[in-house]
Design an enzyme around this catalytic site. Structure first.
Site, PDB file in Angstrom:
ATOM      1  N   LYS A  92       0.885  -1.126  -0.337  1.00  0.00           N
ATOM      2  CA  LYS A  92       0.019  -0.146   0.410  1.00  0.00           C
ATOM      3  C   LYS A  92       0.325   0.585   0.158  1.00  0.00           C
ATOM      4  O   LYS A  92       0.207   2.506  -0.245  1.00  0.00           O
ATOM      5  CB  LYS A  92      -1.072   0.062   1.534  1.00  0.00           C
ATOM      6  CG  LYS A  92      -2.036  -0.759   1.245  1.00  0.00           C
ATOM      7  CD  LYS A  92      -3.611  -1.002   0.884  1.00  0.00           C
ATOM      8  CE  LYS A  92      -4.262  -1.749   0.415  1.00  0.00           C
ATOM      9  NZ  LYS A  92      -4.120  -3.492   0.968  1.00  0.00           N
ATOM     10  N   GLU A 114      -9.802   6.608   3.021  1.00  0.00           N
ATOM     11  CA  GLU A 114     -10.241   5.618   3.745  1.00  0.00           C
ATOM     12  C   GLU A 114      -9.853   4.001   4.004  1.00  0.00           C
ATOM     13  O   GLU A 114      -8.584   4.177   3.063  1.00  0.00           O
ATOM     14  CB  GLU A 114     -11.255   4.985   2.500  1.00  0.00           C
ATOM     15  CG  GLU A 114     -10.706   3.289   1.035  1.00  0.00           C
ATOM     16  CD  GLU A 114      -9.329   4.060   0.635  1.00  0.00           C
ATOM     17  OE1 GLU A 114      -9.739   5.827   0.125  1.00  0.00           O
ATOM     18  OE2 GLU A 114      -9.117   2.808   0.052  1.00  0.00           O
ATOM     19  N   SER A 378       2.257  -9.933  -0.555  1.00  0.00           N
ATOM     20  CA  SER A 378       2.208  -8.447  -0.874  1.00  0.00           C
ATOM     21  C   SER A 378       1.935  -7.601   0.706  1.00  0.00           C
ATOM     22  O   SER A 378       1.952  -7.010   0.603  1.00  0.00           O
ATOM     23  CB  SER A 378       0.107  -8.355  -1.036  1.00  0.00           C
ATOM     24  OG  SER A 378      -0.766  -9.263  -0.365  1.00  0.00           O
TER      25      SER A 378
END
Ligand code: PLP
Length: 394
Positions: A92, A114, A378
């Site tokens: 991210k 968000e 990830s």
């Protein structure tokens, strides 16, 4: 659509994506597209992004061979692309940081985001602290309760966490609220969306900032193995780490696989597998594959991993799947837990529950005859410790 976009805003033969946004957001979206294009052409922006990715995020991330796990599964070789080793612990941050730099360039010093599990919120809060931007993160109340450590992390980085009470109090409602807040403050605020979703240009923007994963991995595996793998595999929530890993391999003749959350059952409401149960629809500004009931209402979803627990698949990944470029598979909650244990015990790496869905597919890939696999790890599993503890009886 005659909105004056200059980048393609539709994907694949079914023209997924688009820009289904309220009128008040059309100008900010056009401005964002223009700023994105000019930033990519500006050597100063590109150099600052590269430098921050290196010194703050920790790129390039390693490509780790996993020989013990490969041998155990009957694979010739397995390579892990280690996004778990980035600062804040998941891919991210690649997108959050790049968008925060873009906001600064646009003269916007307020950031809205968000978050579901909190990983995107933490990444955004960290990037904002690093760049001196103010940060407000919208988060459903249910998620705030079950992801309390991430709420504390965001607050430690100086971010304001706004509880969202509506609906199930999870990611879908948080996105609604963040879009609403952005529409009210778009003259001075930038909205950092966390996955390859939303109205154009967000899907393209997020995918572009995440392809660093696959670009690095492709060069690393060529250097380490001397050849490309037979399969490249990643988990898919909204699709950002999947696209980031898979897109640089689109021109290669190999299998590209995305793994969705099979949850705890096949019925609508028990999983987040959009390909099997989903139909085309519009959610959060884009047309894509969406889990919905017979009346077209967005369905509830379930997954042991918060990051995969979302009713829509990003439009570009959905298009690649529908057009046969990417295969889609699913792994259940139980299979993901087993996948995580395999990696922990064979290699000493604790994966995020999301990434564990890709790990869960490895035995099937081996059975299907794959010899060399590149897997996108990830994120790291520290955030999921309490789930691992309670579900594995530790
Ligand atoms: C958010 C998240 C995902 C899912 O999001 P994508 O946009 O599909 O990548 C997967 N893994 C981790 C660790 C995450 O935090």
């Amino acid at each position: 659509m005659t909105l004056g976009f200059t980048l393609p805003d539709r994907f694949g033969s079914q023209a997924l994506g688009g820009c289904y946004a309220p009128e008040t957001l059309l100008q900010p979206l056009l401005d964002l597209e223009a700023a994105f294009r000019s930033a990519l052409d500006d050597p100063a922006y590109v150099a600052e992004l590269k430098s921050e990715l290196r010194h703050f995020v920790g790129r390039p991330t390693p490509l780790t061979p996993a020989p013990r796990l490969a041998a155990q599964l009957g694979l010739k070789a397995l390579f892990l692309k280690r996004e778990d080793l980035t600062h804040t612990g998941a891919h991210k941050i690649n997108n959050a940081l790049a968008q925060a730099l873009l906001a600064k360039r646009m003269g916007k010093h307020e950031i809205i985001a968000e978050t579901g599990a909190g990983q995107h919120g933490v990444a955004t809060a960290a990037a904002c602290a690093r760049l001196g931007l103010s940060c407000t993160v919208y988060m459903g109340v249910t998620d705030m309760a079950r992801q309390a450590p991430n709420v504390a992390r965001m607050r430690l980085f100086g971010a304001k966490v706004e509880p969202v009470e509506a609906g199930q109090g999870t990611l879908k409602e948080a996105v609604n609220e963040a879009l609403r807040a952005w529409a009210a403050r778009c003259d001075r605020a930038h909205y950092i969306l966390g996955s390859a979703l939303g109205p154009h240009p967000f899907p393209t923007l997020v995918r572009t900032f995440q392809t660093v994963i696959g670009e690095e991995a492709r060069a690393q595996i060529l250097e380490q193995a001397g050849t490309l793998p037979e399969v490249v595999i990643a988990c898919a929530g909204g699709g950002s780490n999947g696209l980031g890993l898979l897109v640089p391999f689109l021109g290669d003749s190999l299998r590209r696989v995305a793994v969705e959350a099979g949850g705890h059952g096949p019925e609508l409401g028990e999983h987040a597998a959009r390909l099997d149960g989903g139909r085309l629809g519009v959610l959060h500004g884009c047309k894509t594959l969406l889990l919905q009931d017979d009346h077209g209402h967005t369905a509830e979803t379930a997954s042991i991993s918060a990051g995969l627990d979302y009713p829509a698949l990003g439009p570009e990944l959905a298009a690649l799947i529908l057009d046969g470029q990417v295969e889609v598979r699913r792994a259940s909650d139980e299979e993901a837990l087993t996948g995580a244990r395999l990696l922990c015990e064979a290699e000493g790496i604790l994966p995020a529950l999301e990434s564990s869905h890709a790990l869960a597919l490895l035995p099937s890939l081996a059975a299907e005859g794959a010899a060399t696999v590149l897997l996108g790890l990830s994120g790291r599993g520290d955030k999921d410790l309490s789930t691992y503890q309670s579900r594995s009886g530790l």
